[in-house]
Scaffold this active site. Structure first.
Site, PDB file in Angstrom:
ATOM      1  CD  GLU A 112      -0.597   6.051   5.362  1.00 52.99           C
ATOM      2  OE1 GLU A 112      -1.417   6.080   6.001  1.00 52.99           O
ATOM      3  OE2 GLU A 112      -0.284   5.246   4.410  1.00 52.99           O
ATOM      4  CG  ASP A 166       0.178  10.043   3.826  1.00 52.68           C
ATOM      5  OD1 ASP A 166       1.376   9.087   3.357  1.00 52.68           O
ATOM      6  OD2 ASP A 166      -0.738   9.912   3.428  1.00 52.68           O
TER       7      ASP A 166
END
Lengths: 359, 372
Positions: free
Chosen positions: A106, A11
């Site tokens: 992500e 992330d």
């Protein structure tokens, strides 16, 4: 028992904001918000400097500016973010073919097979983080665990620029202490329903009888029951097929009449139709999303027996969905359209599909 | 207003009229039926603003007048009265309430004044022709099963009625399709219909019309413009708006050169389809036909319930082939064929199949296959 998988969730840290600070030295170390400052806009991403003031994504820009008077609004540059996202994909691909992107910043990686011979998933994650920093000048956080749910939970644990590992021994305990709202797939509405049933934490969820969860939440109940025990069998799905396409718009002033709403939907419909044509896809289900001035959000959908083949057909369905919402006492701040049940889904295309007359 | 009427006669007319009235209405008076007594008869009138029906029944009118009363309640009451009873309707001039008396029963209904009742004018109806009840029934019965109920293609939500020529002979044609199957039925063009506009008669109108034909033996006068159509019976008149749309060019989906011809006994084929389809899934209803010289094999299978096959004798001379159909659609078509033999003209498993009755060329059915 199947072999334990090794999943990494990557992330990027404050992605859009970090890209802007990277590319503009004047913004570094300052509270910035990517997004427009207009009265109807919301913050897309806030830099960590801004987050200290309570500015976060999806916050109305006006509120953000009040919370942090120094806040600098930076217009988004999606083409740059997309380019960085492609760089990330290339980096991931050097470690595993099993990549499931969730958004531009992500992704889940399945590194059960140690292709680079690094020795462990933790080392692989560190190597990926280092390479991202070297290649893009940006920082990423990584979560390492034995399934997707826990990997995502882990990546959040040491943000920013951190790495956290949830081992099989830690998993169940961590989940037990977790508020149910933090569990992937449990939103505010489900949280409220769970709370009414006296279920507040992962531990409560684990203690709840499966039969009760299934009765209350259907198929999702089974998933919650599993998740509560730290079990998540969902595979990392590379190149997951697109399930829907959509477009929406927030308006400068609330809309009250059906005519105004219909007019406001035209450019949204046109955009959706362009996407359909551009991607060569069509779908059977059209969903209308309406967000009112008080932020109450509703959706209305209609599934046609065959793919909607023209902008005209889509417009008709749109009209059918919109009409019952009027007269409306509340103003509408946002309208959106989503097309789903895309080509190839359902049974229309497979064996047993009814063929159409060429009318 | 005050009148008496036989329960049976009232019930019959009321059952036609009340079914036009929608269950839910935003305009209160649209829930009502208009009742007007004069000249030895009572006229019942109902409308949903798209479709209007007036039906007259003989009655003993003691004091002429008119009012409106809730249609479904009125119908329920009359339906529940005993056979052979007499019904007295009386409107109190002062209170406006409508009182219904029969035997020992008495009902008081909330009436609304007639001046608020919407009148649907036919406007000018330039084309007018006469069809026998039998002809009209044939046009409807053999097409309405194929009417689409899909709102997005609203122009298929009815029967397309138009003048055409068939083998050099002028005909009046009824066509309906839902995109999976199509039915085309024709009768000789009646006098007065030449040059008429092609019109799409909505499903609800078709269904209400069909109920009226059930009991009519006489001719029906059809009048129409490009926006309205009227069907006049001896004692009832149905006026309807038409679907404002363009019916697609259906001729191009009726293949003319299908050369794989299968002839089956209609009744035994329908029964076999019905039996075998017991096994096909509720959702797809798919059934497979394997045709070969001298016969065909019907088969179906479903992962849940198992499989079925049945063999049938049939006349077939072309090369063997397999083709899948929705069994429901097959049954719908076979149910319309009155004669013994049905002829299937096929091209291949992915192209439209044409079904006709061997002894009657007035109806053509087109059926798209399913992938099996």
């Amino acid at each position: 028992m199947p072999e334990r998988r090794k999943i990494i969730h990557i992330d990027m840290d404050a992605f859009y904001a970090a890209v802007e600070q990277r590319d503009n030295a004047d913004l570094r170390g300052k509270p910035i918000a990517v997004g427009w400052s207009g009265p109807r806009s919301v913050v897309a991403t806030a830099s960590y400097e801004a987050r200290r003031f309570g500015v976060h994504s999806a916050l109305p820009s006006v509120t953000a500016a009040r919370k942090c008077p120094e806040l600098i609004f930076v217009p988004p540059r999606f083409e740059v973010y997309r380019a960085v996202s492609r760089q990330l994909r290339q980096i991931f691909a050097a470690y595993t073919p099993l990549i499931e992107p969730l958004s531009l910043d992500e992704a889940y990686l399945d590194v059960s097979e140690d292709l680079r011979g690094l020795g462990s998933a933790t080392r692989t994650a560190e190597a990926i983080r280092a390479e991202i920093r070297r290649e893009t000048g940006l920082t990423a956080s990584a979560g390492v665990s034995y399934n997707k749910f826990l990997a995502k939970l882990a990546s959040d644990a040491r943000k920013p620029d951190g790495l956290f590992v949830i081992t099989p021994a830690m998993g169940p305990e961590l989940v037990a202490d977790l508020p149910v709202g933090k569990v992937h797939g449990i939103g505010p509405a489900t949280t409220a329903r769970l709370n009414r049933l006296g279920i507040h934490t992962g531990g409560d969820l684990r203690a709840a009888p499966l039969a009760l969860l299934v009765r209350e939440f259907g198929k999702a109940g089974q998933f919650y029951h599993q998740i509560a025990q730290g079990i998540d069998e969902r595979p990392v799905q590379p190149d997951r097929a697109r399930k829907s396409i959509g477009a929406e718009n927030t308006f400068a002033a609330d809309l009250y009449s059906q005519d105004a709403a219909l007019q406001a939907l035209q450019p949204i419909l046109a955009k959706l139709w362009r996407h359909c044509q551009g991607g060569g896809v069509s779908g059977r289900t059209l969903t209308l999303k309406v967000k009112y001035a008080d932020f109450q959000q509703i959706t209305r959908s209609h599934t046609a027996p065959r793919p909607l083949a023209s902008a005209g057909e889509m417009e008709q369905v749109m009209g059918l969905l919109l009409a019952p919402l009027f007269p409306s006492a509340k103003g509408i701040r946002l309208l959106g359209l989503t097309l789903s049940s895309l080509d190839g889904e359902g049974d229309e295309a497979g064996p047993g599909g009814q063929l159409e007359l060429a009318l | 207003m005050k009148l008496t009427i036989e329960r049976a006669a009232l019930l019959k007319s009321l059952s036609h009229v009340q079914s036009v009235v929608e269950r839910r209405n935003t305009i209160p008076i649209l829930s009502n039926v208009k009742i007007e007594g004069r000249d030895g008869q009572v006229a019942l009138n109902a409308t949903d603003m798209d479709l209007d029906i007036v039906e007259a029944v003989g009655a003993d009118v003691i004091r002429p007048g008119a009012t409106t009363a809730p249609a479904h309640t009125f119908y329920e009451i009359v339906r529940k009265l005993p056979d052979g009873s007499q019904v007295e309707l009386e409107q109190d001039a002062e209170s406006g309430l409508l009182t219904l008396r029969s035997g020992r029963s008495k009902f008081t209904l909330q009436a609304l004044p007639v001046d608020g009742y919407p009148v649907m004018s036919g406007g000018e109806l330039p084309y007018s022709f006469t069809l026998s009840a039998e002809e009209l029934k044939g046009l409807i019965d053999r097409t309405r099963f194929a009417i689409s109920s899909e709102e997005t293609r609203y122009y298929l939500n009815g029967i397309y009625l138009h003048a055409a020529t068939s083998g050099g002979v002028p005909v009046l044609r009824a066509v309906a399709t839902d995109g999976h199957r199509l039915a085309r039925v024709e009768v000789p063009l009646p006098e007065g219909a030449a040059g008429m506009t092609g019109v799409i008669v909505p499903r609800k109108t078709v269904n209400e019309l069909r109920k009226l034909i059930e009991e009519a033996a006489q001719d029906v006068v059809v009048s129409l413009s490009d926006s309205k159509i009227r069907f006049a019976f001896d004692n009832a008149v149905l006026t309807s708006k038409l679907i404002d749309g363009t019916f697609p060019d259906y001729e191009r989906v009726i293949p003319e050169n299908n050369d794989k011809i299968l002839e089956v006994d209609c009744k035994s084929f329908a029964q076999a389809v019905d039996r075998v389809s017991a096994i096909s899934t509720e959702k797809s209803r798919a059934i497979k036909l394997a045709v070969y010289g001298g016969g065909l094999t019907l088969s179906a299978s479903s992962p849940e319930s198992g499989s079925a096959t049945e063999e049938l004798e049939a006349a077939y001379g072309a090369e063997a082939m397999e083709i899948g159909f929705n069994s429901r659609y097959l049954m719908d078509i076979l149910a319309q064929i009155e004669g013994d033999a049905a002829r299937f003209a096929m091209a291949d498993a992915a192209s439209p199949t044409v079904v006709r009755e061997v002894a009657d060329s007035s109806a053509v059915y087109v059926l798209m296959p399913m992938r099996v």
